[in-house]
Scaffold this motif. Structure first.
Motif: not given
Length: 119
Positions: A65-91
């Motif tokens: 279940g681990q993930y890593t996203i490098p090189n994200v611009a500094a500052g506030p961002v929205q992160v969204r997770v999608l998976r078939l069979g589950y409701g999407a979630e954004t934080q």
């Protein structure tokens, strides 16, 4: 200008061209990392698509279940997770330059609707 001096200038320019963007990116970006789990069982969810909204940046969660996203611009961002069979979630999360922002997701299982195809 002497030949030696022009060679030195060309070499310095080449080094800045090659390594300059890497240094600038490291100073103005960070990493978003975390874990995606099932909300009911707390079991890891593999192959969930995790994306930084509004960018082309993303990753898939691994078997733990681990993930890593490098090189994200500094500052506030929205992160969204999608998976078939589950409701999407954004934080939301604030990324600090040179730092790792941790963000965990607990997805709720949702039955997928299937349309009947008549031929």
């Amino acid at each position: 200008m002497t030949r030696r001096r022009s060679w030195f200038i060309a070499a310095a320019f080449a080094l800045v061209s090659i390594f300059g963007p890497t240094v600038a990116t490291a100073q103005t970006s960070g990493t978003v990392s975390g874990r995606v789990t099932d909300a009911a069982t707390n079991q890891p969810i593999a192959q969930a698509q995790v994306v930084i909204v509004g960018t082309m940046l993303g990753a898939r969660s691994d078997a733990d279940g681990q993930y890593t996203i490098p090189n994200v611009a500094a500052g506030p961002v929205q992160v969204r997770v999608l998976r078939l069979g589950y409701g999407a979630e954004t934080q939301p999360v604030t990324v600090q330059a040179g730092q790792v922002a941790s963000l965990a997701f607990a997805l709720v299982h949702r039955a997928a609707a299937v349309d009947l195809v008549v031929t």
